[in-house]
Design an enzyme around this catalytic site. Structure first.
Site, PDB file in Angstrom:
ATOM      1  N   ASP A   1      46.112  42.983  33.335  1.00 24.01           N
ATOM      2  CA  ASP A   1      47.149  42.954  34.367  1.00 24.01           C
ATOM      3  C   ASP A   1      48.292  42.052  33.925  1.00 24.01           C
ATOM      4  OD1 ASP A   1      45.472  44.514  35.894  1.00 24.01           O
ATOM      5  OD2 ASP A   1      44.635  42.809  37.001  1.00 24.01           O
TER       6      ASP A   1
HETATM    7  N1  URA Z   1      40.087  42.737  35.532  1.00 24.07           N
HETATM    8  C1  URA Z   1      41.182  42.499  36.282  1.00 24.07           C
HETATM    9  O1  URA Z   1      41.112  42.451  37.494  1.00 24.07           O
HETATM   10  N2  URA Z   1      42.350  42.303  35.649  1.00 24.07           N
HETATM   11  C2  URA Z   1      42.481  42.317  34.308  1.00 24.07           C
HETATM   12  O2  URA Z   1      43.579  42.119  33.792  1.00 24.07           O
HETATM   13  C3  URA Z   1      41.320  42.555  33.546  1.00 24.07           C
HETATM   14  C4  URA Z   1      40.142  42.767  34.175  1.00 24.07           C
END
Ligand code: URA
Length: 239
Positions: free
Chosen positions: A103
């Protein structure tokens, strides 16, 4: 053997159309001889290709370990934001992509390559490749959460349940703000945030530390990267 126009395009010398023009203008040589035909084949390992007298080495594959900083998107191109591929400044190839997505606000290890077969193997839940994260979470993470995660927590909705695969939760500090390590073997959208939301905890910070055998190099700072070593690549390919 690679077509000369593909060779030059892969190495970022221009679009197919642009490199064809360069060839027709006589600016490209192969082993010292001006090349006339874009479709001619080149032995990438042993022939010397030059553009305006400058040698253009060929890389069939590139592999970089990036310490993704927060604020950068896990994509190849984006009209508004800087992408993880933009951060690889000295890349040769123009077809690099991130292996999996973190993310925008997540930090940590991201493998950047153009090796689609390796990416597929590392990401397929069927291959059970570990993805290990460090996180800070609002609220006390407990042994009960550990069990829920181990059994496969439901991260879906009331209408559409969705079980996560069993995950290993290590509690390093369980207090108002807990510190944990979580190892999962899949990568569903917002997976870890949804796992913590499912046990009623608000997530504060997330960093990926490991992908299979590949560990984030602790000499890298956010935004920095380096090529994988031969040993790291061999181990990843053997997973
Ligand atoms: N899980 C998440 O919620 N975000 C990420 O970036 C990676 C795994």
């Amino acid at each position: 053997m690679v077509r000369l126009d593909k060779y030059l395009t892969d190495m970022g010398c221009g679009t197919r159309r642009e490199v064809k023009k360069l060839i027709h203008q006589g600016r490209v040589t192969v082993d010292g001889q001006a090349a006339q035909k874009p479709e001619r084949k080149v032995e990438a390992d042993c022939q010397s290709v030059c553009l305006d007298g400058k040698q253009i080495g060929y890389e069939a594959y590139e592999y970089y370990m990036l310490y993704k900083p927060a604020g950068v998107v896990s994509a190849t191109v984006d009209s508004e934001c800087e992408t993880v591929v933009d951060l690889i400044r000295n890349k040769k190839r123009r077809d690099l992509f991130p292996v999996g997505r973190l993310d925008k606000d997540t930090e940590g290890l991201l493998l950047i390559t153009n090796d689609g077969a390796l990416a597929h193997r590392l990401l397929s839940p069927k291959k059970h490749v570990d993805k290990c994260y460090y996180a800070r979470v609002q609220g006390t993470v407990t042994d009960a959460d550990q069990k829920v995660f181990r059994d496969g927590v439901d991260i879906g909705t009331a209408e559409q349940p969705e079980a996560a695969m069993p995950a290993v939760l290590e509690i390093m500090k369980g207090s108002d703000i807990s510190e944990i390590r979580l190892t999962i073997q899949e990568g569903k959208y917002h997976q870890i945030k949804r796992m913590f939301a499912a046990v009623g905890k608000e997530f504060l910070y997330l960093k990926r530390e490991r992908l299979g055998s590949l560990r984030l190099d602790n000499r890298l700072k956010p935004g920095e990267y380096r090529a994988l070593t031969d040993e790291e690549l061999k181990e990843l390919k053997n997973l």
